[in-house]
Each structure stands twice: as structure tokens, then as C-alpha cells.
Design a protein around this motif. Structure first.
Motif, PDB file in Angstrom:
ATOM      1  N   PRO A   1      26.015  35.862 -50.573  1.00  0.00           N
ATOM      2  CA  PRO A   1      26.293  34.247 -50.110  1.00  0.00           C
ATOM      3  C   PRO A   1      27.891  34.463 -49.779  1.00  0.00           C
ATOM      4  O   PRO A   1      28.452  33.869 -49.129  1.00  0.00           O
ATOM      5  CB  PRO A   1      26.074  33.840 -51.606  1.00  0.00           C
ATOM      6  CG  PRO A   1      25.116  34.514 -51.916  1.00  0.00           C
ATOM      7  CD  PRO A   1      24.912  35.968 -51.688  1.00  0.00           C
TER       8      PRO A   1
ATOM      9  N   HIS B   1      19.664  32.635 -47.991  1.00  0.00           N
ATOM     10  CA  HIS B   1      20.561  31.831 -48.804  1.00  0.00           C
ATOM     11  C   HIS B   1      21.163  30.806 -47.845  1.00  0.00           C
ATOM     12  O   HIS B   1      21.144  30.825 -46.547  1.00  0.00           O
ATOM     13  CB  HIS B   1      21.828  32.533 -49.124  1.00  0.00           C
ATOM     14  CG  HIS B   1      21.483  33.979 -49.773  1.00  0.00           C
ATOM     15  ND1 HIS B   1      20.889  33.874 -51.217  1.00  0.00           N
ATOM     16  CD2 HIS B   1      21.529  35.194 -49.615  1.00  0.00           C
ATOM     17  CE1 HIS B   1      20.796  35.029 -51.792  1.00  0.00           C
ATOM     18  NE2 HIS B   1      21.054  35.922 -50.612  1.00  0.00           N
TER      19      HIS B   1
ATOM     20  N   GLN C   1      14.419  37.242 -48.352  1.00  0.00           N
ATOM     21  CA  GLN C   1      15.299  36.329 -49.030  1.00  0.00           C
ATOM     22  C   GLN C   1      16.333  35.560 -47.897  1.00  0.00           C
ATOM     23  O   GLN C   1      16.602  36.243 -47.255  1.00  0.00           O
ATOM     24  CB  GLN C   1      15.916  37.162 -50.197  1.00  0.00           C
ATOM     25  CG  GLN C   1      16.579  36.018 -51.108  1.00  0.00           C
ATOM     26  CD  GLN C   1      17.344  36.807 -52.202  1.00  0.00           C
ATOM     27  OE1 GLN C   1      18.288  37.431 -52.032  1.00  0.00           O
ATOM     28  NE2 GLN C   1      16.625  36.816 -53.274  1.00  0.00           N
TER      29      GLN C   1
ATOM     30  N   THR D   1      18.960  29.614 -53.115  1.00  0.00           N
ATOM     31  CA  THR D   1      18.429  30.737 -52.585  1.00  0.00           C
ATOM     32  C   THR D   1      16.880  30.569 -52.437  1.00  0.00           C
ATOM     33  O   THR D   1      16.283  29.785 -53.318  1.00  0.00           O
ATOM     34  CB  THR D   1      18.684  32.144 -53.372  1.00  0.00           C
ATOM     35  OG1 THR D   1      20.114  32.371 -53.610  1.00  0.00           O
ATOM     36  CG2 THR D   1      17.947  33.311 -52.987  1.00  0.00           C
TER      37      THR D   1
END
Length: 383
Positions: A143, A10, A8, A20
Motif C-alpha cells: 500500500p 489493495h 491479493q 485489501t
């Protein structure tokens, strides 16, 4: 090559917007000004263009990496963009010139990327709110943690990045690279003209076009003084493209002012060099809301239009230029900003766009011939 859906990433913008997606390239975090490029091709040239120093580039074309990478399309030895934002990454690059894939190339050069985000929504947001700082994070931080890193970043306005990307030592460039520009644009110059190029972040494609039009180029650092320039006995001086705020490049502006005092010395500026030339002529610059970055910007006046390649976030203020000395020869026909200027009484001109068109259309290549013609006229007059 593959991009793991489990990795993942961001993208956090300074106004609190969070997107994202999936990580690609090097894992880590990187801060820069978030901008967008509307070109459908040329991602390798864009990422290695020194004018993109300090920026996170979002590509509006939905798929990145589909033509792979090669050793011929580099505008510099290493990437200068800080990060890459893409809708999707091609899993199988295919092109007869390809020697590798974008993912592996980015890892090798330490370039951080995020894909799987809605780049169309991002571009719409930047068009409304303006280019702003952001951070790409693919190192597992939240974040909120990335926003703390982002708050430490300086604004692009007032930032001198030209000195950081400029060459440290002089070098010569005389032979165009056969593979780096359209073969139809080859020239066979009978004469060679001594040109000094001041490197504020110069692209290889510009050097190739200067060489192809008959210039023997000596590239000097951005910090060069007038005496050093004149020691090379130039028949013309070129002010290059580059990153950052042009008004912050104080040394370059001072040098340009001194060069303007040299009798009948041809001067040619592209992009940042054009802006520096305008500042040296007494003009001022301002920051565009979201800049011009793409391959299809129409520029011209009086019914003649060139489709141009552009990459800049600042522009000259037309009202600040003394019309008795300076002619605005081209406007960007999208927003009427200054696209080119010429001195009315001296062999001096600049263009905001990129006539070397790497990548892009070749409509404006004639500006290199124009520079050579000014040097030829000076040589024939005994200058």
C-alpha cells in the motif's frame, strides 16, 4: 472461471484508507477517481460507458458478473472505466444472452479489478468524505508503494477527458441496433432528420435511440468547428454525454455558443452535453461531493416525476442561470440540483440524466421525440 484467494489486491484512497481483497481481471495497478454506482444491473454498460473514463467504479450491488457478458450491451468497443471494485465475483454466470464471463472479458481488455472488499463501508466513506482519487494494485506492491503512485495523479476537477474519448473521424449512424434497447420502444419514423452529434464520449444506446426516433446521425469529433457542423446542413445538433469536468471542455462550450446564434436551430444536450449547453448560456458548474450514478434518481417539477438513470460528478449551478432566458424544467428530487433546462425563446433544451436508459428505466425516452418534434416544426416552417 475462478478467482484465486491467494492473489491479493489493495485499494488505496488518497486520504490514506486501505482496503485489501482479491485480484480479478488483469494483474497490475491503475489510478483513478473512486466513485460508486447504485444500479442492480448493467455492469457491462457502465464499464464501457465513455463517461466513466478516468474512474474506478465501485458497485453497491453485492455480486458482479452473475449475468456474464455479451456483444450487444457494449456502449463502446472497449471499457473506459479504469478499474472495478466489487464485493464478490460470481463464479458461474448464467443468462440466456451471455457469451462469456466477466473475469475473462476484463483480462482480455486489460481491466484491473479488486473483489472481496466491504463495498458498503467504502460507499459510506465516499458519501462522507467525497469522491477521491485511488489506486487498485494487484501486482504485489505494498500500500505504501501504491500511495506513491497515487500522489502523481491529477484531480478530476479541471480535467478535460472529452477530447481523449471522442472519435477521431466522423461517421454515420442511421439504423438502431435491434438488440440494444427495449423492443417495446421501437418506432417507425416516416421522416428522417439530419442530425449532427458532437461526440464528447457518446454512448451507442443514445445513437440507437436517435436513430429509432427518425434521426440520420453524423457523429463529429469534440474538436469540430462551426463551419464543419454547418457543412452537414443539420436540422438539429446533439451534444453528447462524456467524462471529466465540463468547464474544461473549452472548445465544446465555444461551439455551443456559436450554435446558439444559429436561427431556430434545435439543440439537445444529455449529461455533459447538457452542462456544456448551460455553460454556453452563461451558467457555471460545480463538482458534486460524490456524484449521481445509479438507475433510480427521481427528477421532475410540478408533480410530474421521472425515474431516471444518471452518471455525472458535476452539476449546473441553478443560481448562475438567467431565469429570464432559461427555464429549469426538472430538478433532481434527492438534492434539488438542476436536472433539465430549456431556453424560453429558442428550440434548445438539455437533460442531466440519461433518457436512453442503458441500463435503467424508460420514463424519459420521450425527450428524443421532443427533439424530433422541434426539428419537424422547423422543417414545416421552412427553416
Amino acid at each position: 472461471m475462478s478467482v484465486s484467494p491467494s492473489a491479493q489486491a489493495h485499494l488505496v484512497l488518497a486520504d490514506g484508507t486501505v482496503l485489501t481483497g482479491h485480484a480479478f481481471g488483469k494483474r497490475g495497478s491503475v489510478v483513478g477517481e473512486v466513485v460508486f454506482n447504485t444500479g442492480m444491473t448493467g455492469y457491462q454498460e457502465v464499464l464501457t460507458d465513455p463517461s466513466y473514463a478516468g474512474q474506478l467504479v465501485s458497485f453497491t450491488y453485492p455480486e458482479l458478473g452473475n449475468t456474464g457478458v455479451n456483444g450487444e450491451d457494449l456502449e463502446a468497443e472497449t471499457p473506459h472505466a479504469r478499474g472495478v471494485i466489487a464485493r464478490q465475483l460470481s463464479p458461474c454466470p448464467s443468462n440466456w444472452r451471455s457469451t462469456g464471463d466477466l473475469q475473462t472479458w476484463m483480462v482480455g481488455h486489460g481491466l484491473v479489478g479488486i473483489c472481496g472488499v466491504d463495498t458498503r463501508a467504502l460507499v459510506r466513506h465516499l458519501r462522507e468524505a467525497g469522491a477521491m482519487n485511488g489506486v487498485i494494485g494487484s501486482d504485489g506492491r505494498t500500500p505504501a508503494e501504491l500511495m506513491q503512485q497515487l500522489k502523481q495523479a491529477p484531480s478530476m476537477e479541471g480535467l478535460n477527458l472529452a477530447d481523449a474519448v471522442s472519435t477521431r473521424t466522423p461517421y454515420a449512424w442511421q439504423s438502431p441496433c435491434a438488440a440494444s434497447f427495449d423492443q417495446r420502444l421501437r418506432t417507425n419514423p416516416e421522416e428522417r432528420y439530419r442530425v449532427v452529434a458532437i461526440d464528447f464520449g457518446i454512448k451507442r444506446a443514445i445513437l440507437d435511440r436517435l436513430a429509432a426516433h427518425g434521426c440520420a446521425v453524423t457523429v463529429l469529433p469534440a474538436s469540430t468547428d462551426l463551419e464543419t457542423v454547418l457543412d452537414h446542413r443539420p436540422e438539429g445538433v446533439f451534444l453528447s454525454n462524456g467524462p471529466g469536468d465540463p468547464a474544461a471542455v473549452c472548445g465544446g462550450i465555444s461551439l455551443a455558443r456559436q450554435l446558439l446564434d444559429q436561427p431556430d436551430l434545435p439543440l439537445f444536450g444529455i449529461c455533459l452535453g447538457h452542462q456544456i449547453l448551460g455553460l454556453a448560456l452563461g451558467g457555471s458548474t460545480f463538482k458534486l461531493t460524490y456524484g449521481h450514478r445509479g438507475l433510480n434518481h427521481p427528477c421532475g417539477t410540478h408533480g410530474q416525476v421521472e425515474i431516471t438513470s444518471q452518471n455525472h460528478g458535476f452539476a449546473l449551478d441553478a443560481a448562475s442561470l438567467d431565469s429570464s432566458r432559461i427555464a429549469i424544467t426538472h430538478l433532481n428530487l434527492n438534492d434539488r440540483t438542476v436536472a433539465a433546462l430549456a431556453h424560453r425563446n429558442q428550440p434548445v433544451f438539455g437533460v442531466q440524466y440519461h433518457p436512453e436508459a442503458s441500463p435503467g428505466p424508460h420514463d424519459a425516452d420521450h425527450h428524443f421525440a421532443r427533439f424530433v418534434t422541434l426539428m419537424a416544426d422547423r422543417r414545416s416552417s421552412g427553416g
